[in-house]
Write an enzyme that holds these catalytic residues in place. Sequence first.
Site, PDB file in Angstrom:
ATOM      1  N   GLY A 234       0.786  -1.231  -0.013  1.00 57.41           N
ATOM      2  CA  GLY A 234      -0.044  -0.046   0.087  1.00 57.41           C
ATOM      3  C   GLY A 234       0.749   1.363  -0.090  1.00 57.41           C
ATOM      4  N   PRO A 275       4.787  -5.177  -0.678  1.00 53.83           N
ATOM      5  CA  PRO A 275       4.703  -3.944  -1.780  1.00 53.83           C
ATOM      6  C   PRO A 275       4.734  -4.452  -3.244  1.00 53.83           C
ATOM      7  CG  PRO A 275       7.030  -4.382  -0.930  1.00 53.83           C
ATOM      8  CD  PRO A 275       6.194  -5.285  -0.187  1.00 53.83           C
ATOM      9  N   ARG A 277       2.942  -1.682  -5.842  1.00 48.41           N
ATOM     10  CA  ARG A 277       3.270  -0.156  -6.736  1.00 48.41           C
ATOM     11  C   ARG A 277       4.508   0.419  -6.560  1.00 48.41           C
ATOM     12  NH1 ARG A 277      -1.276   2.784  -7.810  1.00 48.41           N
ATOM     13  NH2 ARG A 277      -2.306   1.818  -6.032  1.00 48.41           N
ATOM     14  N   ARG A 312      -6.210   2.651 -15.324  1.00 50.74           N
ATOM     15  CA  ARG A 312      -6.154   3.294 -14.058  1.00 50.74           C
ATOM     16  C   ARG A 312      -6.815   4.846 -14.273  1.00 50.74           C
ATOM     17  NH1 ARG A 312      -2.722   4.800 -11.329  1.00 50.74           N
ATOM     18  NH2 ARG A 312      -3.609   4.169  -9.398  1.00 50.74           N
ATOM     19  N   TYR A 316      -9.988   5.003 -11.896  1.00 54.45           N
ATOM     20  CA  TYR A 316      -9.651   5.800 -10.449  1.00 54.45           C
ATOM     21  C   TYR A 316      -9.461   7.221 -10.712  1.00 54.45           C
ATOM     22  CZ  TYR A 316      -8.171   0.883  -9.634  1.00 54.45           C
ATOM     23  OH  TYR A 316      -8.051  -0.445  -9.505  1.00 54.45           O
ATOM     24  N   CYS A 343     -14.469   2.777 -27.914  1.00 54.09           N
ATOM     25  CA  CYS A 343     -15.761   3.588 -28.202  1.00 54.09           C
ATOM     26  C   CYS A 343     -16.334   3.743 -26.961  1.00 54.09           C
ATOM     27  CB  CYS A 343     -16.743   2.491 -28.902  1.00 54.09           C
ATOM     28  SG  CYS A 343     -17.972   3.031 -29.613  1.00 54.09           S
TER      29      CYS A 343
END
Length: 420
Positions: A234, A275, A277, A312, A316, A343
């Site tokens: 995180g 971990p 990201r 992403r 988000y 589309c």
Amino acid sequence: MFSSRNGILHVEEVDFREIVKKTGTPVYVTSKRLIEENIKELRKRFDFAFPLYAVKANNNLTVMKIFANEGFGADVFSIGELYLALLSGFKRDAVLFNGNSKSDDEIRAGIRAGVKFSVDSMDELYAISEIASQEGEEVEIAFRVNPDISPETHPKISTGLKTSKFGIPSGRILDAYRTALKLSNVTPTGIHCHIGSQIINPDPFVEEIEKMFEIAFQLENIGIDLEFLDMGGGFGIDYQNDGKCRFESFAEPLREAFEKGLERIESKPDLWIEPGRSLIANTTVLITRVNSVKKSYYNFVAVDAGFNTLLRPAMYDAYHRIAVANKMDEKVEEIYTVTGPICESGDILGRDRRLPRVERNDYLAIFDAGAYGFVMGSQYNGRPRCAEVLVDGSEFHITREAESIADLVAKQRIPEEMFR
Ligand code: LLP
């Protein structure tokens, strides 16, 4: 590791145009040296913790192999990720099989592979015990605890709120461990938690560690000696600027919380972290080619990567830095909205971006695309998935070939009678 040489984006020593010539676009390009730098920084700051690489962030086998060779464990979330982890050489006893909805097949595969389980429900606990007995194996487990902590991040990536689907509420966790003690073929050796992703403030992590030690303290009273406390992943990165994780801002408060917690209990569990990201996002750039530029309500640049390639921004409202890869040194002239070829109106990769004048056949570079990039891609709108490349100094390797149109039909069958 990303630089401009005469206005052309280079990844380490490689001119991006050399890569594109071989792979076409879009293409994900990863710098090996940046992965190594991230690992070094993590190890320096988190010398008190054992890292499991979160495979979901990027499951390219070559990338995974780098982490396996560096001695990382692996957090896997499905039978597929388990398979990939074993294939890339992670040690089985350092693999934790996570997930809130494991099938019998997945449980059996995990047991046969000899990995540890993070157990998300009582149903799963009973199933593991039963299947492990059939297989004649002993399984080490941790319960995933829902700690009811707000991590101050996007609601779709908050995982430890009391309303979240993950884990067993902390109020019921002692009973879960008591039940596990009575069952055959399962041994509780850890506690698992994960409160969310892209978290910048260390305080929720400190609260998480305190809650885990509170549970560990109670578990000692019922005779459970813990070998590990796994606080999940995180750690957030700086998408606005350089894409880096400030590991140092998390490490000291967490070390302090961990050491303080150890004083409360008799056993000496290891601290595990997962971990994803923070280790891989900033290592990778997505290169995409411009198909059209048009003035409408907005100044649209339409490229060949869309939310089928990088989900992403659409999912988000995530921000990814964008540059013109073949005009790195030209001055900013226009404000553009960068769209994909899908589309759907939501297929936007970046809004209001200040860029040099963009023309058809230019290339855009979308940064920090290494985590939850390729892995969340799809074939929507009949678009095959793109290639992935690893750059190592002045060399590069195609680590995943682009799919072809044939891959769109590879698993499809038209019923025979429809040809009559
Ligand atoms: N451990 C567990 C149990 C997890 O669920 C996750 C991520 C991680 C570790 C790794 O978290 P990280 O260090 O990468 O934050 N697709 C979203 C992120 C979803 C994260 C899901 N779980 C995104 O693109 O932002």
